[in-house]
Write a protein that holds these residues in place. Structure first.
Motif, PDB file in Angstrom:
ATOM      1  N   THR A 140      -7.069  13.573 -11.115  1.00  0.00           N
ATOM      2  CA  THR A 140      -8.121  13.227 -10.425  1.00  0.00           C
ATOM      3  C   THR A 140      -8.208  12.124  -9.192  1.00  0.00           C
ATOM      4  O   THR A 140      -7.034  11.652  -9.280  1.00  0.00           O
ATOM      5  N   THR A 141      -8.707  12.171  -8.299  1.00  0.00           N
ATOM      6  CA  THR A 141      -8.924  11.220  -7.153  1.00  0.00           C
ATOM      7  C   THR A 141     -10.293  10.352  -7.075  1.00  0.00           C
ATOM      8  O   THR A 141     -11.323  11.086  -7.169  1.00  0.00           O
ATOM      9  N   SER A 142     -10.030   9.288  -6.985  1.00  0.00           N
ATOM     10  CA  SER A 142     -11.502   8.260  -6.694  1.00  0.00           C
ATOM     11  C   SER A 142     -11.339   7.713  -5.433  1.00  0.00           C
ATOM     12  O   SER A 142     -10.558   7.282  -5.091  1.00  0.00           O
ATOM     13  N   ILE A 143     -12.474   8.183  -4.680  1.00  0.00           N
ATOM     14  CA  ILE A 143     -12.871   7.663  -3.215  1.00  0.00           C
ATOM     15  C   ILE A 143     -14.129   6.905  -3.066  1.00  0.00           C
ATOM     16  O   ILE A 143     -15.034   7.293  -3.371  1.00  0.00           O
ATOM     17  N   TYR A 144     -13.709   5.655  -2.505  1.00  0.00           N
ATOM     18  CA  TYR A 144     -14.862   4.737  -2.281  1.00  0.00           C
ATOM     19  C   TYR A 144     -14.986   4.564  -0.860  1.00  0.00           C
ATOM     20  O   TYR A 144     -14.174   3.931  -0.234  1.00  0.00           O
ATOM     21  N   ALA A 175       1.083  -1.288  -0.106  1.00  0.00           N
ATOM     22  CA  ALA A 175      -0.104   0.100  -0.106  1.00  0.00           C
ATOM     23  C   ALA A 175       0.928   1.162  -0.137  1.00  0.00           C
ATOM     24  O   ALA A 175       1.757   1.291   0.744  1.00  0.00           O
ATOM     25  N   ASP A 176       0.671   2.180  -0.864  1.00  0.00           N
ATOM     26  CA  ASP A 176       1.360   3.324  -1.002  1.00  0.00           C
ATOM     27  C   ASP A 176       1.374   3.882   0.237  1.00  0.00           C
ATOM     28  O   ASP A 176       2.479   4.501   0.878  1.00  0.00           O
ATOM     29  N   VAL A 177       0.047   4.322   0.725  1.00  0.00           N
ATOM     30  CA  VAL A 177      -0.072   5.263   2.007  1.00  0.00           C
ATOM     31  C   VAL A 177      -1.402   4.670   2.636  1.00  0.00           C
ATOM     32  O   VAL A 177      -2.392   4.269   2.009  1.00  0.00           O
ATOM     33  N   ILE A 178      -1.236   4.693   4.302  1.00  0.00           N
ATOM     34  CA  ILE A 178      -2.399   4.182   4.698  1.00  0.00           C
ATOM     35  C   ILE A 178      -2.438   5.211   5.794  1.00  0.00           C
ATOM     36  O   ILE A 178      -1.571   5.721   6.576  1.00  0.00           O
ATOM     37  N   LEU A 179      -3.806   5.805   5.730  1.00  0.00           N
ATOM     38  CA  LEU A 179      -3.800   6.823   6.866  1.00  0.00           C
ATOM     39  C   LEU A 179      -4.917   6.268   7.961  1.00  0.00           C
ATOM     40  O   LEU A 179      -5.996   5.892   7.669  1.00  0.00           O
ATOM     41  N   MET A 180      -4.462   6.131   9.365  1.00  0.00           N
ATOM     42  CA  MET A 180      -5.309   5.472  10.419  1.00  0.00           C
ATOM     43  C   MET A 180      -5.530   6.401  11.505  1.00  0.00           C
ATOM     44  O   MET A 180      -4.530   7.184  11.951  1.00  0.00           O
ATOM     45  N   ILE A 208      -7.706   6.265  -4.968  1.00  0.00           N
ATOM     46  CA  ILE A 208      -7.024   6.098  -6.035  1.00  0.00           C
ATOM     47  C   ILE A 208      -6.540   7.439  -6.526  1.00  0.00           C
ATOM     48  O   ILE A 208      -7.513   8.272  -6.986  1.00  0.00           O
ATOM     49  N   ILE A 209      -5.393   7.877  -6.379  1.00  0.00           N
ATOM     50  CA  ILE A 209      -4.904   9.183  -7.014  1.00  0.00           C
ATOM     51  C   ILE A 209      -4.302   8.795  -8.416  1.00  0.00           C
ATOM     52  O   ILE A 209      -3.368   8.173  -8.577  1.00  0.00           O
ATOM     53  N   ILE A 223      -4.676   4.403   0.327  1.00  0.00           N
ATOM     54  CA  ILE A 223      -4.416   5.380  -0.887  1.00  0.00           C
ATOM     55  C   ILE A 223      -3.328   4.465  -1.726  1.00  0.00           C
ATOM     56  O   ILE A 223      -2.340   4.107  -1.358  1.00  0.00           O
ATOM     57  N   ASP A 224      -3.816   4.483  -3.071  1.00  0.00           N
ATOM     58  CA  ASP A 224      -2.959   3.979  -4.116  1.00  0.00           C
ATOM     59  C   ASP A 224      -2.824   4.873  -5.171  1.00  0.00           C
ATOM     60  O   ASP A 224      -3.816   5.708  -5.394  1.00  0.00           O
ATOM     61  N   ILE A 225      -1.493   5.192  -5.665  1.00  0.00           N
ATOM     62  CA  ILE A 225      -1.021   6.215  -6.754  1.00  0.00           C
ATOM     63  C   ILE A 225      -0.725   5.494  -8.275  1.00  0.00           C
ATOM     64  O   ILE A 225      -0.018   4.578  -7.933  1.00  0.00           O
ATOM     65  N   LYS A 226      -1.670   5.846  -8.727  1.00  0.00           N
ATOM     66  CA  LYS A 226      -1.592   5.272 -10.101  1.00  0.00           C
ATOM     67  C   LYS A 226      -1.216   6.404 -11.342  1.00  0.00           C
ATOM     68  O   LYS A 226      -2.252   6.873 -11.619  1.00  0.00           O
ATOM     69  N   SER A 227      -0.221   6.603 -11.768  1.00  0.00           N
ATOM     70  CA  SER A 227       0.110   7.618 -12.412  1.00  0.00           C
ATOM     71  C   SER A 227       0.058   7.477 -13.836  1.00  0.00           C
ATOM     72  O   SER A 227       0.000   8.332 -14.531  1.00  0.00           O
ATOM     73  N   PHE A 228      -0.026   6.274 -14.433  1.00  0.00           N
ATOM     74  CA  PHE A 228      -0.105   6.388 -15.845  1.00  0.00           C
ATOM     75  C   PHE A 228      -0.998   5.526 -16.182  1.00  0.00           C
ATOM     76  O   PHE A 228      -0.931   4.872 -17.449  1.00  0.00           O
ATOM     77  N   ASP A 229      -2.115   5.405 -15.839  1.00  0.00           N
ATOM     78  CA  ASP A 229      -3.283   4.555 -16.275  1.00  0.00           C
ATOM     79  C   ASP A 229      -4.122   6.119 -17.004  1.00  0.00           C
ATOM     80  O   ASP A 229      -4.415   6.800 -16.115  1.00  0.00           O
ATOM     81  N   TYR A 230      -4.432   5.806 -18.021  1.00  0.00           N
ATOM     82  CA  TYR A 230      -5.024   6.926 -18.993  1.00  0.00           C
ATOM     83  C   TYR A 230      -6.416   6.966 -18.864  1.00  0.00           C
ATOM     84  O   TYR A 230      -6.968   7.920 -19.220  1.00  0.00           O
ATOM     85  N   ASP A 231      -7.123   5.841 -18.443  1.00  0.00           N
ATOM     86  CA  ASP A 231      -8.379   6.027 -18.149  1.00  0.00           C
ATOM     87  C   ASP A 231      -9.002   6.182 -16.760  1.00  0.00           C
ATOM     88  O   ASP A 231      -7.991   5.587 -15.922  1.00  0.00           O
TER      89      ASP A 231
END
Length: 180
Positions: free
Chosen positions: A160-164, A98-103, A153-154, A111-119
């Motif tokens: 953009t950021t998607s939060i679920y 996991a890139d980042v966990i805030l507890m 997912i950042i 939190i997962d950082i996805k830098s080069f997914d274009y969709d």
């Protein structure tokens, strides 16, 4: 085409590493001289461009925004970076990161950082972030009192950021269903 994929994977790794390095410095996990040494090592191993720096800055600022939101709720936050987790399934153990966990006592966010997914990646439909959430729950469930988890997912390249946000029981059922 394979070389482009390799370059994209390397660039994503650079952005994640640089973002996490900035977070380490910001939260006082490392001193300024250690930061500079690690930055030199990172730029020696990889070619750091202005574009990658901008994407790293966007990801860093988004993580800080999530931290500020938790702090505004009066929570004491524990920040975990590059946390190694184990995913248990049918007797097999898979290591995930996991890139980042805030507890805090009241909440947990992966939190997962996805830098080069274009969709655009919708975290409510993305199995990878759900599995990271599952592994996080497995490791830290006894540390929280709330039954909700936020999966974020950042995508700095899309700005953009998607939060679920879901409850832990629902996430467990979703992952069980998707793993069958």
């Amino acid at each position: 085409m394979g070389n482009n994929n390799l370059t994209l994977q390397e660039n994503e790794k650079i952005i994640k590493d640089l973002t996490i390095l900035k977070l380490k410095k910001n939260f006082g996990f490392i001193k300024s001289d250690e930061y500079e040494e690690e930055l030199i090592d990172l730029t020696t191993d990889y070619e750091l461009t202005d574009f990658l720096e901008v994407l790293s800055k966007i990801a860093f600022e988004e993580v800080m925004k999530q931290v500020e939101e938790m702090e505004m709720e009066g929570e004491v936050i524990k920040v975990l970076l590059n946390e190694k987790l184990e995913l248990h399934c049918d007797g097999d153990v898979t290591e995930v990161n996991a890139d980042v966990i805030l507890m805090s006592k009241a909440s947990i966010e992966v939190i997962d950082i996805k830098s080069f997914d274009y969709d655009f990646i919708n975290s409510s439909k993305n199995i990878d972030i759900k599995l990271l959430g599952l592994a996080t729950i497995d490791k830290f469930l006894s540390s929280i009192t709330n039954d909700n988890i936020r999966l974020t997912i950042i995508q700095p390249n899309l700005m953009t950021t998607s939060i679920y946000e879901t409850d832990i029981v629902s996430l467990l059922h979703q992952c069980e269903y998707n793993l069958i």
